[in-house]
Design a protein around this motif. Structure first.
Motif, short mmCIF file in Angstrom:
data_model
loop_
_atom_site.label_atom_id
_atom_site.label_comp_id
_atom_site.label_asym_id
_atom_site.label_seq_id
_atom_site.Cartn_x
_atom_site.Cartn_y
_atom_site.Cartn_z
N TYR A 99 23.05 35.08 73.46
CA TYR A 99 22.44 35.74 74.60
C TYR A 99 21.66 37.08 73.93
O TYR A 99 22.04 37.30 72.88
CB TYR A 99 23.49 36.54 75.52
CG TYR A 99 24.23 37.50 75.22
CD1 TYR A 99 24.67 38.75 74.31
CD2 TYR A 99 25.65 37.17 74.68
CE1 TYR A 99 25.09 39.81 74.34
CE2 TYR A 99 26.35 38.42 73.81
CZ TYR A 99 26.45 39.30 73.79
OH TYR A 99 27.14 40.10 73.08
N ASP A 101 18.49 40.15 74.63
CA ASP A 101 17.74 40.51 75.85
C ASP A 101 15.68 39.91 75.20
O ASP A 101 14.86 40.21 76.06
CB ASP A 101 17.18 41.83 76.33
CG ASP A 101 16.85 42.47 75.28
OD1 ASP A 101 18.25 42.44 74.17
OD2 ASP A 101 16.73 43.70 75.10
N ALA A 108 13.01 37.31 79.08
CA ALA A 108 14.54 38.69 79.85
C ALA A 108 13.87 39.00 80.74
O ALA A 108 13.46 39.83 80.10
CB ALA A 108 15.42 38.81 78.83
N TYR A 112 18.68 42.86 83.20
CA TYR A 112 19.61 42.71 81.70
C TYR A 112 19.35 43.29 81.15
O TYR A 112 19.16 43.99 80.89
CB TYR A 112 18.84 40.58 81.33
CG TYR A 112 19.14 39.32 82.48
CD1 TYR A 112 20.32 39.17 82.64
CD2 TYR A 112 18.00 39.41 82.84
CE1 TYR A 112 20.84 38.33 83.19
CE2 TYR A 112 18.40 38.36 84.08
CZ TYR A 112 19.66 37.71 83.82
OH TYR A 112 20.05 36.19 84.93
N TYR A 179 21.72 38.56 78.87
CA TYR A 179 21.00 37.22 79.64
C TYR A 179 21.33 36.15 78.27
O TYR A 179 21.00 36.30 77.36
CB TYR A 179 19.39 37.78 79.29
CG TYR A 179 18.26 36.64 79.80
CD1 TYR A 179 18.16 36.60 80.51
CD2 TYR A 179 17.69 35.53 78.35
CE1 TYR A 179 17.29 35.37 81.33
CE2 TYR A 179 17.03 34.93 78.96
CZ TYR A 179 16.69 34.63 79.92
OH TYR A 179 15.35 33.88 80.16
N TYR A 181 20.45 32.53 77.06
CA TYR A 181 19.33 31.49 76.93
C TYR A 181 19.20 30.35 76.53
O TYR A 181 18.72 29.50 76.17
CB TYR A 181 18.94 32.37 76.19
CG TYR A 181 18.71 32.43 74.33
CD1 TYR A 181 18.10 31.24 73.45
CD2 TYR A 181 18.52 33.58 73.66
CE1 TYR A 181 18.66 31.32 72.49
CE2 TYR A 181 19.71 33.90 72.32
CZ TYR A 181 19.28 32.56 71.79
OH TYR A 181 19.51 33.14 70.58
N ARG A 199 24.34 32.65 84.41
CA ARG A 199 23.93 33.94 84.69
C ARG A 199 23.77 34.47 86.62
O ARG A 199 23.22 34.49 87.24
CB ARG A 199 22.46 33.73 84.76
CG ARG A 199 22.25 33.85 83.35
CD ARG A 199 20.46 33.87 83.64
NE ARG A 199 19.70 32.42 82.13
CZ ARG A 199 18.90 32.43 81.52
NH1 ARG A 199 17.84 31.88 83.26
NH2 ARG A 199 18.42 31.55 80.91
#
Length: 246
Positions: A99, A101, A108, A112, A179, A181, A199
């Motif tokens: 994760y 941001d 993001a 978030y 967040y 990814y 999410r």
């Protein structure tokens, strides 16, 4: 007789697999397992931007690493090895969530949390590596270090936890609205992690803050402080881990 040998080989394989040690743990420059560590990557103004200081329980303070932060045999590479191996060949019983941001792919939204980290685990143990580096680790590549990360100073904190702590870690990540990814969380792993990876979960009611004591594999106590955006103090969402020194 051949069938008997096959059955015995299969059963022995199960016993060895169940009794084997976990590879998913924080590791130092030599690849040794450590309960926790902290890295401080020096900014580019003090050199090439790849040098770092290292600290764990055995070092009695900071020491300068002989490796560079992007080294394939340094602390980060050694710690990330289960993930990098998974990229090459996916195996059962391993899960991860990355994760950030400021992710290496996609964007993001501002909703978030301002947070970055790596979660990796198997059914025995795992690591929570929180850090400050945008685009780290890079998306599904052995070259995990982003070149953009070499300019500013960066911090990393890795703690090794037993598997049963990751439901609480998942709840903390809900509160900071991390967040993700990239992720692969098996269905047999904590639902709290899986919904963050998808999410699909965040706090729905007060209190908008959560404080949780997390005990590492070796019994070191860490306090984790998390808050959701609706806490309302005007600051960024964040999470902190602090070592309690007694």
């Amino acid at each position: 007789m051949a069938g008997y040998r096959t059955l015995m080989t299969f059963l022995v394989g199960i016993v060895l697999f169940q009794g084997g040690d976990s590879d998913v743990k924080c590791r130092d420059d030599q690849g040794n397992v450590v309960d926790w560590y902290i890295l401080y990557k020096l900014p580019s103004g003090t050199g090439d931007g790849l040098s770092y200081l290292y600290m764990d329980e055995s070092t009695n303070g900071w020491k300068v690493s002989k490796k560079e932060i992007n080294s394939k045999s340094g602390t980060l590479a050694n710690t990330l090895k289960p993930l990098l191996d998974f990229y090459k060949k996916q195996t059962e019983g391993f899960g991860y969530m990355l994760y950030n941001d400021q992710p290496p792919i996609g964007t993001a939204s501002a909703s978030y949390g301002h947070s970055k980290g790596v979660v990796m685990l198997d059914k025995k143990s795992g690591v929570w590596l929180s850090h400050s580096t945008p685009k780290f680790p890079q998306y599904r590549t052995q070259d995990f270090w982003p070149s953009s990360g070499s300019v500013n100073a960066q911090t990393f904190m890795c703690v090794t936890y037993s598997f049963d702590k990751f439901n609480e870690i998942g709840l903390q990540l809900e509160y900071i609205h991390a967040y993700p990814y990239d992720s692969a969380i098996p269905t047999t792993f904590p639902n709290e992690l899986r919904c963050v990876a998808q999410r699909s979960c965040y706090p729905k009611k007060e209190p908008w803050t959560r404080v949780k004591n997390l005990t590492s594999m070796n019994g070191r106590d860490f306090s984790s402080f998390a808050k959701y955006t609706r806490f309302g103090d005007g600051e960024c969402l964040h999470i902190r881990l602090m070592i309690k020194v007694f």
